[in-house]
Motif scaffolding. Structure first.
Motif, mmCIF file in Angstrom:
data_model
loop_
_atom_site.group_PDB
_atom_site.id
_atom_site.type_symbol
_atom_site.label_atom_id
_atom_site.label_comp_id
_atom_site.label_asym_id
_atom_site.label_seq_id
_atom_site.Cartn_x
_atom_site.Cartn_y
_atom_site.Cartn_z
ATOM 1 N N ALA A 143 0.835 -1.198 0.000
ATOM 2 C CA ALA A 143 0.000 0.000 0.000
ATOM 3 C C ALA A 143 0.868 1.246 0.000
ATOM 4 O O ALA A 143 0.565 2.230 -0.688
ATOM 5 N N ARG A 144 1.959 1.207 0.733
ATOM 6 C CA ARG A 144 2.890 2.339 0.755
ATOM 7 C C ARG A 144 3.421 2.620 -0.653
ATOM 8 O O ARG A 144 3.542 3.775 -1.058
ATOM 9 N N MET A 145 3.721 1.571 -1.404
ATOM 10 C CA MET A 145 4.216 1.750 -2.767
ATOM 11 C C MET A 145 3.138 2.365 -3.656
ATOM 12 O O MET A 145 3.403 3.299 -4.429
ATOM 13 N N LEU A 146 1.926 1.832 -3.541
ATOM 14 C CA LEU A 146 0.848 2.311 -4.402
ATOM 15 C C LEU A 146 0.487 3.767 -4.124
ATOM 16 O O LEU A 146 0.084 4.499 -5.035
ATOM 17 N N LEU A 147 0.615 4.187 -2.890
ATOM 18 C CA LEU A 147 0.223 5.548 -2.517
ATOM 19 C C LEU A 147 1.324 6.567 -2.774
ATOM 20 O O LEU A 147 1.079 7.768 -2.696
ATOM 21 N N ALA A 148 2.521 6.107 -3.077
ATOM 22 C CA ALA A 148 3.621 7.022 -3.384
ATOM 23 C C ALA A 148 3.568 7.428 -4.854
ATOM 24 O O ALA A 148 3.383 6.591 -5.733
ATOM 25 N N ASP A 149 3.717 8.696 -5.115
ATOM 26 C CA ASP A 149 3.718 9.207 -6.489
ATOM 27 C C ASP A 149 5.161 9.299 -6.968
ATOM 28 O O ASP A 149 5.751 10.377 -7.038
ATOM 29 N N VAL A 150 5.752 8.139 -7.252
ATOM 30 C CA VAL A 150 7.151 8.064 -7.663
ATOM 31 C C VAL A 150 7.262 7.134 -8.868
ATOM 32 O O VAL A 150 6.486 6.187 -9.004
ATOM 33 N N PRO A 151 8.248 7.354 -9.726
ATOM 34 C CA PRO A 151 8.386 6.517 -10.916
ATOM 35 C C PRO A 151 9.122 5.207 -10.685
ATOM 36 O O PRO A 151 8.922 4.245 -11.428
ATOM 37 N N LEU A 152 9.991 5.150 -9.667
ATOM 38 C CA LEU A 152 10.874 3.995 -9.516
ATOM 39 C C LEU A 152 10.491 3.143 -8.313
ATOM 40 O O LEU A 152 10.480 3.626 -7.183
ATOM 41 N N TRP A 153 10.192 1.883 -8.576
ATOM 42 C CA TRP A 153 9.928 0.909 -7.519
ATOM 43 C C TRP A 153 11.126 -0.020 -7.399
ATOM 44 O O TRP A 153 11.574 -0.603 -8.396
ATOM 45 N N LEU A 154 11.652 -0.174 -6.191
ATOM 46 C CA LEU A 154 12.677 -1.168 -5.894
ATOM 47 C C LEU A 154 12.011 -2.250 -5.047
ATOM 48 O O LEU A 154 11.477 -1.961 -3.969
ATOM 49 N N MET A 155 12.052 -3.494 -5.514
ATOM 50 C CA MET A 155 11.332 -4.577 -4.840
ATOM 51 C C MET A 155 12.278 -5.759 -4.619
ATOM 52 O O MET A 155 12.685 -6.432 -5.571
#
Length: 204
Positions: A143-155
Protein backbone atom coordinates in the motif's frame (compact mmCIF):
# COMPACT_ATOMS: atom_id res chain seq x y z
CA UNK A 1 10.90 14.04 -18.63
CA UNK A 2 10.66 10.30 -19.25
CA UNK A 3 12.51 8.61 -16.37
CA UNK A 4 15.57 6.44 -16.96
CA UNK A 5 17.86 4.46 -14.68
CA UNK A 6 21.24 3.19 -15.81
CA UNK A 7 24.51 1.89 -14.44
CA UNK A 8 27.99 1.81 -15.91
CA UNK A 9 30.77 -0.61 -14.96
CA UNK A 10 29.67 -1.36 -11.38
CA UNK A 11 31.94 -3.32 -9.06
CA UNK A 12 31.06 -4.20 -5.47
CA UNK A 13 33.20 -6.08 -2.95
CA UNK A 14 31.92 -7.23 0.44
CA UNK A 15 34.63 -8.50 2.76
CA UNK A 16 36.93 -10.64 0.65
CA UNK A 17 34.30 -11.47 -1.94
CA UNK A 18 33.60 -9.68 -5.20
CA UNK A 19 29.84 -9.83 -5.67
CA UNK A 20 29.93 -8.38 -9.17
CA UNK A 21 32.25 -6.39 -11.42
CA UNK A 22 31.90 -4.56 -14.72
CA UNK A 23 28.11 -4.62 -14.39
CA UNK A 24 26.12 -2.24 -16.60
CA UNK A 25 22.45 -1.90 -17.41
CA UNK A 26 19.94 0.55 -18.82
CA UNK A 27 16.29 0.81 -17.84
CA UNK A 28 13.65 2.97 -19.51
CA UNK A 29 10.09 3.91 -18.57
CA UNK A 30 7.77 0.91 -18.69
CA UNK A 31 10.55 -1.64 -18.16
CA UNK A 32 11.44 -4.14 -15.45
CA UNK A 33 15.01 -4.89 -14.41
CA UNK A 34 14.95 -8.40 -12.96
CA UNK A 35 17.86 -9.43 -10.72
CA UNK A 36 18.20 -13.20 -10.69
CA UNK A 37 20.41 -15.69 -8.86
CA UNK A 38 20.63 -17.89 -5.81
CA UNK A 39 20.39 -16.58 -2.28
CA UNK A 40 23.57 -14.76 -1.24
CA UNK A 41 24.69 -13.96 -4.78
CA UNK A 42 24.43 -10.19 -4.32
CA UNK A 43 20.93 -9.27 -5.48
CA UNK A 44 20.08 -7.38 -2.30
CA UNK A 45 23.52 -5.76 -2.22
CA UNK A 46 23.06 -4.49 -5.77
CA UNK A 47 19.68 -3.08 -4.86
CA UNK A 48 21.14 -1.41 -1.79
CA UNK A 49 23.89 0.05 -3.96
CA UNK A 50 21.31 1.42 -6.39
CA UNK A 51 19.50 3.02 -3.45
CA UNK A 52 22.75 4.56 -2.23
CA UNK A 53 23.02 2.44 0.92
CA UNK A 54 26.24 0.72 -0.14
CA UNK A 55 29.35 2.29 -1.66
CA UNK A 56 30.62 0.83 -4.91
CA UNK A 57 34.27 0.07 -5.61
CA UNK A 58 33.85 1.48 -9.10
CA UNK A 59 31.22 2.60 -11.56
CA UNK A 60 28.30 4.99 -11.41
CA UNK A 61 24.53 4.88 -11.30
CA UNK A 62 22.59 7.46 -13.30
CA UNK A 63 19.07 8.80 -12.85
CA UNK A 64 17.80 10.60 -15.94
CA UNK A 65 21.38 10.50 -17.28
CA UNK A 66 22.76 12.46 -14.30
CA UNK A 67 24.96 10.66 -11.71
CA UNK A 68 22.97 9.85 -8.59
CA UNK A 69 25.87 11.11 -6.46
CA UNK A 70 25.14 14.62 -7.76
CA UNK A 71 21.39 14.48 -7.02
CA UNK A 72 20.86 12.14 -4.08
CA UNK A 73 17.86 14.01 -2.67
CA UNK A 74 16.09 14.15 -6.03
CA UNK A 75 16.76 10.46 -6.67
CA UNK A 76 15.60 9.32 -3.24
CA UNK A 77 12.42 11.34 -3.67
CA UNK A 78 11.75 9.47 -6.91
CA UNK A 79 11.78 5.96 -5.49
CA UNK A 80 10.04 3.72 -2.99
CA UNK A 81 11.56 0.47 -1.75
CA UNK A 82 9.97 -2.80 -0.68
CA UNK A 83 12.74 -4.56 1.24
CA UNK A 84 12.93 -7.82 3.22
CA UNK A 85 12.04 -5.78 6.28
CA UNK A 86 9.04 -3.58 5.68
CA UNK A 87 10.47 -0.57 7.51
CA UNK A 88 7.10 0.03 9.15
CA UNK A 89 6.74 1.07 12.78
CA UNK A 90 5.37 -1.77 14.90
CA UNK A 91 3.75 0.45 17.51
CA UNK A 92 1.86 2.50 14.91
CA UNK A 93 -1.23 1.26 13.15
CA UNK A 94 -1.52 0.95 9.39
CA UNK A 95 -3.04 4.39 8.81
CA UNK A 96 -0.46 6.08 11.04
CA UNK A 97 2.40 4.36 9.22
CA UNK A 98 1.09 5.41 5.83
CA UNK A 99 0.47 8.98 7.01
CA UNK A 100 4.10 9.14 8.12
CA UNK A 101 5.11 8.38 4.53
CA UNK A 102 3.44 11.59 3.38
CA UNK A 103 6.30 13.57 4.89
CA UNK A 104 8.92 11.55 3.02
CA UNK A 105 7.76 11.58 -0.61
CA UNK A 106 5.03 12.85 -2.91
CA UNK A 107 1.73 11.01 -2.66
CA UNK A 108 -0.50 9.87 -5.50
CA UNK A 109 -4.13 10.88 -5.87
CA UNK A 110 -5.32 7.29 -5.46
CA UNK A 111 -8.27 6.81 -3.16
CA UNK A 112 -6.81 5.26 -0.01
CA UNK A 113 -9.89 3.21 0.77
CA UNK A 114 -9.79 1.69 -2.71
CA UNK A 115 -6.13 0.76 -2.18
CA UNK A 116 -6.92 -0.87 1.16
CA UNK A 117 -9.78 -2.85 -0.40
CA UNK A 118 -7.71 -4.05 -3.31
CA UNK A 119 -4.97 -5.27 -1.00
CA UNK A 120 -7.42 -6.86 1.42
CA UNK A 121 -6.25 -4.81 4.40
CA UNK A 122 -9.26 -2.54 4.92
CA UNK A 123 -10.08 -4.20 8.26
CA UNK A 124 -6.56 -3.76 9.63
CA UNK A 125 -6.44 0.03 9.68
CA UNK A 126 -6.53 0.51 13.45
CA UNK A 127 -4.42 -2.47 14.51
CA UNK A 128 -0.79 -1.95 15.54
CA UNK A 129 1.56 -3.30 12.89
CA UNK A 130 3.27 -5.67 15.32
CA UNK A 131 -0.04 -7.53 15.74
CA UNK A 132 -0.31 -8.32 12.01
CA UNK A 133 1.00 -11.43 10.31
CA UNK A 134 4.08 -11.21 8.10
CA UNK A 135 1.89 -11.47 5.01
CA UNK A 136 -0.43 -8.71 6.21
CA UNK A 137 2.53 -6.43 6.93
CA UNK A 138 3.79 -7.15 3.42
CA UNK A 139 0.46 -5.98 2.01
CA UNK A 140 0.67 -2.76 4.05
CA UNK A 141 4.12 -2.20 2.55
CA UNK A 142 2.57 -2.66 -0.90
CA UNK A 143 0.00 0.00 0.00
CA UNK A 144 2.89 2.34 0.75
CA UNK A 145 4.22 1.75 -2.77
CA UNK A 146 0.85 2.31 -4.40
CA UNK A 147 0.22 5.55 -2.52
CA UNK A 148 3.62 7.02 -3.38
CA UNK A 149 3.72 9.21 -6.49
CA UNK A 150 7.15 8.06 -7.66
CA UNK A 151 8.39 6.52 -10.92
CA UNK A 152 10.87 3.99 -9.52
CA UNK A 153 9.93 0.91 -7.52
CA UNK A 154 12.68 -1.17 -5.89
CA UNK A 155 11.33 -4.58 -4.84
CA UNK A 156 13.55 -7.06 -3.00
CA UNK A 157 11.96 -10.54 -3.03
CA UNK A 158 8.43 -9.05 -3.13
CA UNK A 159 6.74 -12.48 -2.92
CA UNK A 160 8.10 -13.23 0.56
CA UNK A 161 5.36 -14.20 3.04
CA UNK A 162 2.64 -13.92 0.39
CA UNK A 163 0.33 -16.70 -0.72
CA UNK A 164 -0.42 -17.54 -4.35
CA UNK A 165 -3.12 -14.89 -4.56
CA UNK A 166 -0.79 -12.30 -3.05
CA UNK A 167 1.98 -13.12 -5.51
CA UNK A 168 -0.43 -12.78 -8.42
CA UNK A 169 -1.55 -9.41 -7.06
CA UNK A 170 2.05 -8.18 -6.84
CA UNK A 171 2.60 -8.92 -10.52
CA UNK A 172 -0.64 -7.17 -11.48
CA UNK A 173 0.43 -4.08 -9.55
CA UNK A 174 3.87 -4.07 -11.17
CA UNK A 175 2.37 -4.45 -14.64
CA UNK A 176 0.07 -1.50 -14.00
CA UNK A 177 2.94 0.62 -12.69
CA UNK A 178 5.03 -0.13 -15.77
CA UNK A 179 2.10 0.45 -18.14
CA UNK A 180 1.72 3.91 -16.58
CA UNK A 181 5.34 4.75 -17.43
CA UNK A 182 7.02 3.67 -14.22
CA UNK A 183 10.19 1.62 -13.76
CA UNK A 184 10.83 -1.34 -11.47
CA UNK A 185 13.93 -3.11 -10.23
CA UNK A 186 13.04 -6.49 -8.74
CA UNK A 187 15.19 -9.13 -7.07
CA UNK A 188 13.66 -12.59 -7.17
CA UNK A 189 14.78 -16.20 -7.01
CA UNK A 190 11.42 -17.39 -8.35
CA UNK A 191 10.25 -17.37 -11.96
CA UNK A 192 8.65 -14.07 -12.88
CA UNK A 193 6.04 -14.00 -15.64
CA UNK A 194 5.05 -10.46 -16.56
CA UNK A 195 3.51 -8.73 -19.54
CA UNK A 196 6.16 -6.02 -19.88
CA UNK A 197 9.67 -5.53 -21.31
CA UNK A 198 12.20 -7.25 -19.03
CA UNK A 199 15.98 -6.86 -18.76
CA UNK A 200 17.50 -9.75 -16.83
CA UNK A 201 20.70 -9.52 -14.80
CA UNK A 202 21.90 -12.85 -13.42
CA UNK A 203 24.34 -12.70 -10.54
CA UNK A 204 26.56 -15.69 -9.73
Amino acid sequence: MTPTLSADDLTLIRGERCLFEGLSFSLNAGELLLLEGRNGCGKTSLMRAIAGMLSLESGQIFWNEVPVLKQRQIFHGALVWLAHRTGLKGDLNMVENLQFEQSLRAQSDRDREDVYLRLGIERLKRLPLRSLSAGQQRRVALARMLLADVPLWLMDEPFTNLDREGRKLVMELVEEHLAAGGLCVMAAHQDVDINAPVTRVRLQ
